[in-house]
Design an enzyme around this catalytic site. Structure first.
Site, PDB file in Angstrom:
ATOM      1  N   SER A 557       0.842  -1.180   0.000  1.00 51.19           N
ATOM      2  CA  SER A 557       0.000   0.000   0.000  1.00 51.19           C
ATOM      3  C   SER A 557       0.887   1.244   0.000  1.00 51.19           C
ATOM      4  O   SER A 557       1.668   1.449  -0.917  1.00 51.19           O
ATOM      5  CB  SER A 557      -0.955  -0.045   1.183  1.00 51.19           C
ATOM      6  OG  SER A 557      -1.996   0.870   1.023  1.00 51.19           O
ATOM      7  N   ASP A 642     -10.171  -3.459  -5.062  1.00 48.67           N
ATOM      8  CA  ASP A 642      -9.573  -2.605  -4.049  1.00 48.67           C
ATOM      9  C   ASP A 642     -10.107  -1.179  -4.141  1.00 48.67           C
ATOM     10  O   ASP A 642     -10.007  -0.534  -5.183  1.00 48.67           O
ATOM     11  CB  ASP A 642      -8.051  -2.611  -4.227  1.00 48.67           C
ATOM     12  CG  ASP A 642      -7.309  -2.032  -3.038  1.00 48.67           C
ATOM     13  OD1 ASP A 642      -7.942  -1.334  -2.219  1.00 48.67           O
ATOM     14  OD2 ASP A 642      -6.100  -2.278  -2.930  1.00 48.67           O
ATOM     15  N   HIS A 677      -8.467  -4.959  -0.378  1.00 41.97           N
ATOM     16  CA  HIS A 677      -7.145  -4.351  -0.229  1.00 41.97           C
ATOM     17  C   HIS A 677      -6.168  -5.303   0.455  1.00 41.97           C
ATOM     18  O   HIS A 677      -4.970  -5.279   0.171  1.00 41.97           O
ATOM     19  CB  HIS A 677      -7.295  -3.067   0.589  1.00 41.97           C
ATOM     20  CG  HIS A 677      -6.073  -2.215   0.636  1.00 41.97           C
ATOM     21  ND1 HIS A 677      -5.453  -1.720  -0.484  1.00 41.97           N
ATOM     22  CD2 HIS A 677      -5.339  -1.757   1.695  1.00 41.97           C
ATOM     23  CE1 HIS A 677      -4.405  -0.987  -0.141  1.00 41.97           C
ATOM     24  NE2 HIS A 677      -4.320  -0.995   1.180  1.00 41.97           N
TER      25      HIS A 677
END
Length: 705
Positions: A557, A642, A677
């Site tokens: 991320s 996501d 995610h």
């Protein structure tokens, strides 16, 4: 915690692994469709902007081609992956349960059963010897769904109902349902297309919940629902009009008040309502001000507030419920330059604060009374991770805290606040021949270019040679003020036992060393995050822990942004890199307010409408700085669903790397076709991806047997 955080564990839904081929397959080539972008006189041409079209069959075909290519290129690691998966799962106690948590007369826990992907939520009334009551069986709720996540669960004040949120897409769009715990029947009430954030009023029939903007997913409305009524008639009680803020609803620990909190990176505003008066009007605690943050809890006739008012590292204040504005705040725990106040827990006879000093968390107990002296909980180790755990009861002398280290499995511990004694309630069991004494932990300090000392935590098998002959995996994050503490991972033993060392770079952008550590790694200081990581890698090389040909890096991320920036700056420093759901198209994303999280994060990255921030972002954005040069071996992952880092960011990045780089190293891209995610759901499925990533690393390190 901000949304662009990532679990690096999960499983990708891919075609079956292709058999080994005599000739390597041809990597996918993305179509080039120039798209002109112009701002502040800077003209950019984005050849892969078209990959944003989620519903375009050509986009799906491209992602599937990348999956197939990745599967083929690593087909020779299939046996290794299976061996890794089997040994990782073999360490897990399949019939297991979480430590029981006491709340209003019941002991609550999640129970795991052998072979099942999801836990069962259970409780016992009054005693751990009482008959077990099943609240929710996640396995039953998950039936028929490729992806399933149980979100918030809230039992009504009288204990007879449970509200629960489920997400079956991975887009953080939930449905809230209700179950009668006495009859076992599910109610007809259903709150669809909501965030999953809920809070009960004390009448046991009114519930408050938050709803998101359908495009940006910003949580911006709070509604009131009465069981048995049509959700279409639910009352809107609050709407957050500032696009940089989001809002949520909660209850105080005392159960006397409901709170609506609006927040963004630098500012907070909370409202409160007597939980016995659900149709009443929420009153503001303290009106929002730029650079004023606070969080609220309640005990007796006072609100307790953790705030940065005149205290960069935060302090603890109280305020009368009748007049809670900042002009009435009184200090309980002062702000200090060398101590960062992370949180607090209220008890009738004690106040417990979670404080960070010298990079480590301390739990400080302050008995109530003028003569009482504060004291720290003794953890007995020089390096560890500790945090306040679930503590629902006020009239108790027991503190539940969570403890772990790089060699100590996660432990739930009850601490007697009067006797000052700890009792381990539950320590995650590691099956097999695991012995903590077989592993060594160390803490080093690297020196960044500006002279700042950056901590590094390391774990390795006892006897790890410091001659550069063994591989090392360096992990990093460094954003949103999220501190990356050292913790145990039983799956990681599969790397350590094969000769790897694992290190964590505690780079600026987190809050390991206080608020200034965060401020020095955000906005126009963001480059410090990347150069700190490079300094840590160089220090490990200088100290003999690794050499570039046996040094690997990983981040997810915003940590994937770190990976992308670092390999642009120093591509020859690493043998291989894993970038999970990476935030790599910084400028284009932050220019688009329709994308989830963008407006909410202007104070983290900057608003590129301002030319100063535009130029600075442009200088480090991984996608914008890909060049014709050699890059390390690279494994990139993403998720089609996501909502936190859109799949097209890594898709575009990989396409541009393929067209631009000059090396022949591996460039592999995998897409979760179903998932979120953090990957797909399920207790065991995530270890398939762990095994895949470990096989990628071990194969490059020459340890793939």
């Amino acid at each position: 915690m901000s949304a662009r955080t990532a679990s690096l564990l999960g499983v990708l839904l891919l075609p079956a692994i292709a058999p080994a081929q005599d000739a390597p397959p041809t990597p996918p080539v993305a179509r080039v469709i120039p798209h002109r972008l112009e701002l502040h006189g800077d003209v950019r041409v984005d050849n892969y902007y078209w990959l944003r079209e989620r519903d375009d069959p050509d986009v799906i075909a491209h992602l599937e081609a990348e999956n197939a290519y990745t599967a083929a290129m690593l087909s020779h690691t299939e046996a290794l992956r299976e061996a890794l998966y089997d040994e990782i799962v073999a360490r897990i106690k399949e019939d297991d349960a979480t430590a029981p948590v006491f709340d209003d007369g019941y002991y609550y826990a999640s129970k795991y059963e052998a072979g099942r992907q999801y836990p069962v939520l259970v409780r016992k009334r009054g005693s751990l010897d009482a008959e077990e009551e099943v609240l929710l069986d996640e396995n039953e709720l998950a039936e028929g769904h490729a992806y399933f996540s149980l979100g918030r669960t809230e039992v009504s004040p009288d204990g007879t109902l449970i509200a629960f949120a489920t997400d079956t897409t991975g887009r953080r769009i939930a449905t809230v349902r209700f179950k009668d715990l006495e009859s076992g029947a599910f109610l007809d009430d259903e709150l669809a297309q909501v965030t999953g954030n809920v809070a009960w009023a004390n009448d046991n029939e009114t519930i408050f919940y938050s709803k998101q903007d359908p495009q940006t997913l910003r949580s911006y409305r709070i509604y009131r629902h009465v069981l048995g009524t049509d959700p279409a008639d639910d009352v809107l009680v609050f709407e957050e009009g500032d696009e940089e803020f989001s809002c949520f609803v909660s209850r105080t620990k005392s159960d006397e008040y409901l709170l609506i909190t609006s927040s963004q990176t630098l500012s907070t505003e909370s409202r409160f309502l007597d939980a016995d008066d659900p149709t009443g009007t929420f009153a503001v605690v303290q009106p929002r001000e730029r650079n004023l943050e606070y969080s609220v809890d309640h005990l007796g006739d006072a609100f307790y507030l953790r705030t940065n008012l005149d205290a960069p590292n935060f302090r603890l204040m109280t305020a009368p419920v009748s007049s809670p504005g900042k002009e009435h705040w009184s200090e309980v725990v002062p702000g200090r330059d060398d101590v960062f106040l992370e949180g607090f827990e209220l008890f009738a006879g004690h106040l417990v604060t979670e404080e960070r000093r010298d990079g480590l968390v301390r739990l400080v107990v302050r008995p109530r009374g003028d003569e009482a002296e504060p004291f720290e909980v003794d953890f007995g180790e020089p390096a560890y991770t500790a945090r306040i755990g679930p503590n629902h009861e006020i009239d108790t002398t027991t503190l539940r805290y969570i403890y772990t280290s790089l060699t100590t499995p996660v432990s739930s511990i009850d601490y007697d606040l009067d006797a000052r004694e700890s009792t381990v309630v539950k320590r995650d069991e590691v099956l097999g021949d695991f012995d903590p004494g077989d592993y060594t932990t160390e803490r080093l300090l690297a020196v960044a270019g500006d002279g700042t000392e950056v901590p590094i935590s390391i774990v390795s098998k006892e006897g790890f040679p410091k001659d550069g002959s063994r591989p090392l995996l360096l992990y990093g994050y460094g954003s949103y003020g999220n501190s990356l503490d050292a913790s145990f991972d039983s799956a990681r033993l599969s790397l350590l036992d094969r000769g790897f060392a694992f290190a964590i770079a505690h780079v600026r952008g987190g809050q390991e060393l206080g608020r200034s550590w965060y401020e020095d790694g955000k906005l126009l200081n963001k480059m410090n995050t990347f150069t700190d990581f490079i300094a840590c890698a160089e220090h490990l090389i200088a100290e003999g822990y690794a050499v570039p040909d046996r040094l690997f890096a990983q981040g997810g991320s915003a940590g994937g942004l770190l990976m992308g920036a670092v390999i642009n700056l120093r591509p020859g420093l690493f043998r291989g890199v894993i970038a999970a759901v990476p935030f790599v198209d910084v400028v284009t994303t932050m220019l688009d307010p329709s994308i989830p999280l963008t407006t909410f994060e202007y104070d983290e990255w900057g608003n590129p409408d301002d030319p100063i921030y535009y130029e600075y972002m442009r200088s480090y954005s991984p996608y914008d700085n890909v060049e014709a040069k050699g890059y390390p071996n690279l494994l990139v992952t993403t998720s089609l669903a996501d909502s936190q880092v859109q799949y097209w960011e890594p898709a575009k990045w990989v396409a541009k790397l393929r067209a631009t780089r000059t090396d022949d190293n591996l460039l592999l891209f995998r897409t979760y076709l179903e998932g979120s995610h953090g990957g797909v759901s399920g207790r065991y499925r995530r270890y398939r991806e762990t095994a895949f990533e470990y096989a990628f690393l071990l194969d490059l390190a020459g340890l793939g047997r």
